[in-house]
Design an enzyme around this catalytic site. Structure first.
Site, PDB file in Angstrom:
ATOM      1  N   ILE A 244      -0.945  -1.809   7.711  1.00 40.95           N
ATOM      2  CA  ILE A 244      -1.971  -1.581   8.730  1.00 40.95           C
ATOM      3  C   ILE A 244      -3.287  -1.384   8.008  1.00 40.95           C
ATOM      4  O   ILE A 244      -3.541  -0.330   7.428  1.00 40.95           O
ATOM      5  CB  ILE A 244      -1.669  -0.350   9.616  1.00 40.95           C
ATOM      6  CG1 ILE A 244      -0.356  -0.520  10.378  1.00 40.95           C
ATOM      7  CG2 ILE A 244      -2.823  -0.112  10.593  1.00 40.95           C
ATOM      8  CD1 ILE A 244      -0.001   0.657  11.284  1.00 40.95           C
ATOM      9  N   ASP A 245      -4.120  -2.411   8.008  1.00 43.42           N
ATOM     10  CA  ASP A 245      -5.462  -2.271   7.443  1.00 43.42           C
ATOM     11  C   ASP A 245      -6.363  -1.825   8.582  1.00 43.42           C
ATOM     12  O   ASP A 245      -6.582  -2.577   9.544  1.00 43.42           O
ATOM     13  CB  ASP A 245      -5.959  -3.587   6.838  1.00 43.42           C
ATOM     14  CG  ASP A 245      -7.268  -3.382   6.102  1.00 43.42           C
ATOM     15  OD1 ASP A 245      -7.354  -2.394   5.354  1.00 43.42           O
ATOM     16  OD2 ASP A 245      -8.186  -4.181   6.287  1.00 43.42           O
TER      17      ASP A 245
ATOM     18  N   ASP B  99      -0.797  -5.055   3.070  1.00 44.90           N
ATOM     19  CA  ASP B  99      -1.348  -3.868   3.730  1.00 44.90           C
ATOM     20  C   ASP B  99      -0.755  -3.859   5.135  1.00 44.90           C
ATOM     21  O   ASP B  99      -1.125  -4.681   5.976  1.00 44.90           O
ATOM     22  CB  ASP B  99      -2.870  -3.917   3.790  1.00 44.90           C
ATOM     23  CG  ASP B  99      -3.465  -2.577   4.207  1.00 44.90           C
ATOM     24  OD1 ASP B  99      -2.723  -1.761   4.797  1.00 44.90           O
ATOM     25  OD2 ASP B  99      -4.656  -2.344   3.948  1.00 44.90           O
TER      26      ASP B  99
ATOM     27  N   GLU C 188       0.821  -1.212   0.000  1.00 42.69           N
ATOM     28  CA  GLU C 188       0.000   0.000   0.000  1.00 42.69           C
ATOM     29  C   GLU C 188       0.852   1.257   0.000  1.00 42.69           C
ATOM     30  O   GLU C 188       0.633   2.170  -0.804  1.00 42.69           O
ATOM     31  CB  GLU C 188      -0.927   0.013   1.217  1.00 42.69           C
ATOM     32  CG  GLU C 188      -1.747   1.297   1.291  1.00 42.69           C
ATOM     33  CD  GLU C 188      -2.716   1.355   2.451  1.00 42.69           C
ATOM     34  OE1 GLU C 188      -3.538   2.284   2.456  1.00 42.69           O
ATOM     35  OE2 GLU C 188      -2.662   0.484   3.328  1.00 42.69           O
TER      36      GLU C 188
ATOM     37  N   THR D 212      -6.052   1.918   9.325  1.00 45.72           N
ATOM     38  CA  THR D 212      -5.183   2.986   9.834  1.00 45.72           C
ATOM     39  C   THR D 212      -5.971   3.994  10.661  1.00 45.72           C
ATOM     40  O   THR D 212      -5.506   4.448  11.709  1.00 45.72           O
ATOM     41  CB  THR D 212      -4.462   3.702   8.677  1.00 45.72           C
ATOM     42  OG1 THR D 212      -3.633   2.758   7.997  1.00 45.72           O
ATOM     43  CG2 THR D 212      -3.586   4.833   9.194  1.00 45.72           C
TER      44      THR D 212
ATOM     45  N   ASP E  37      -6.030  -4.474   0.517  1.00 47.06           N
ATOM     46  CA  ASP E  37      -7.007  -4.638   1.598  1.00 47.06           C
ATOM     47  C   ASP E  37      -7.604  -6.039   1.622  1.00 47.06           C
ATOM     48  O   ASP E  37      -7.975  -6.536   2.689  1.00 47.06           O
ATOM     49  CB  ASP E  37      -8.172  -3.645   1.432  1.00 47.06           C
ATOM     50  CG  ASP E  37      -7.752  -2.196   1.497  1.00 47.06           C
ATOM     51  OD1 ASP E  37      -6.983  -1.840   2.387  1.00 47.06           O
ATOM     52  OD2 ASP E  37      -8.214  -1.424   0.638  1.00 47.06           O
TER      53      ASP E  37
END
Length: 281
Positions: free
Chosen positions: A92-93, A90, A70, A95, A220
């Site tokens: 940190i999915d 990802d 990402e 955020t 994601d």
């Protein structure tokens, strides 16, 4: 026959745990927030550090593998899925959840070869739930096998969705039109964890019957979509065709019956694809 990618999957689980510890430590410190495409499209230094940790660690172990990350794409790298072994990350999915300490934050690592998902790892690190799936071998949470809900009546279902980061009035109108249509079926309720990866894992776990969203990205959903299918669920496009993870549109459900019923209520639109060429300057 030996499973060629099990070693890579085991490594993904280990690195996801390490990344999760980094996220938990960051929650105890200041969370410096920046923005990307808009004032609500957030990124933190932790997103960037976690992605660097994952990519650098994997490069040492598997130097010929490719990456779609990402933050790498946000920095200008192409979102190009080839036949080569590719890690889709990802860091940190969720955020925005992380920034507000809302407790659904995931590290999502998908892995594709010949454009086919081979494994998916989603670590809901504040819950300490490790969701995993290997193509043809089932889906698991902390070692316990997952199975989607057997509910076939949409009126007895919970549906998950998100509102996304777009604040374009036309897109927002369509998002709320879909939400109104689905609520008025009526369904038991609509929920959203604030993380596409976790929403997909909720479908796989049987907690919700379906999840739909327009505006998500391949990073994601690359891992979570395999977790859903390996738990017995189905994936289709919001207009009912075959799913295309680059299209940024997805319906994931426990059954085709539920998926197709939801499709009837979605006021669809088409965001810019992940693999679209960058706009000319």
């Amino acid at each position: 026959m030996a499973d060629l990618w099990q070693n890579a999957m085991d490594y993904a689980v280990a690195i996801a745990r390490k990344a999760g510890e980094m996220v938990r430590e960051a929650l105890r410190d200041d969370r410096k927030v920046m923005t990307k495409s808009s004032s609500v499209d957030l990124v933190t230094q932790t997103d960037q550090k976690v992605e660097q940790l994952i990519i650098q660690s994997v490069k040492e172990k598997f130097p010929t593998h490719r990456f779609i990350g990402e933050e790498s794409v946000a920095a200008g790298e192409a979102c190009d899925l080839t036949d080569s072994p590719t890690w889709i990350i990802d860091p940190i999915d969720g955020t925005t959840n992380f920034v507000h300490a809302f407790p659904f934050v995931a590290i999502s690592i998908g892995f594709s070869v010949n454009k086919q998902s081979e494994f998916g790892v989603v670590y809901s690190c504040l819950e300490d739930k490790m969701f995993t799936a290997r193509r043809g071998k089932g889906a698991f949470c902390n070692g316990e096998q997952l199975k989607v809900s057997d509910q076939e009546d949409i009126k007895q279902s919970i549906i998950a969705t998100e509102f996304g980061s777009s604040r374009d009035p036309e897109a927002v109108d369509k998002i709320f039109s879909s939400l109104r249509n689905i609520l008025c079926i009526p369904v038991h309720g609509v929920r959203g964890a604030g993380s596409a990866a976790i929403n997909l894992c909720l479908v796989a776990s049987g907690c919700v019957e379906a999840y739909y969203e327009i505006g998500i990205h391949i990073w994601d959903v690359a891992a979570g979509s395999l977790i859903v299918s390996e738990a017995g669920g189905v994936l289709i496009d919001v207009e009912g065709g075959a799913v295309d993870l680059m299209s940024r549109r997805l319906v994931a459900a426990n059954s085709r019956t539920i998926a197709e019923r939801i499709v009837k209520e979605i006021d669809s639109f088409s965001p810019l694809r992940d693999d679209a060429p960058p706009p000319k300057q």
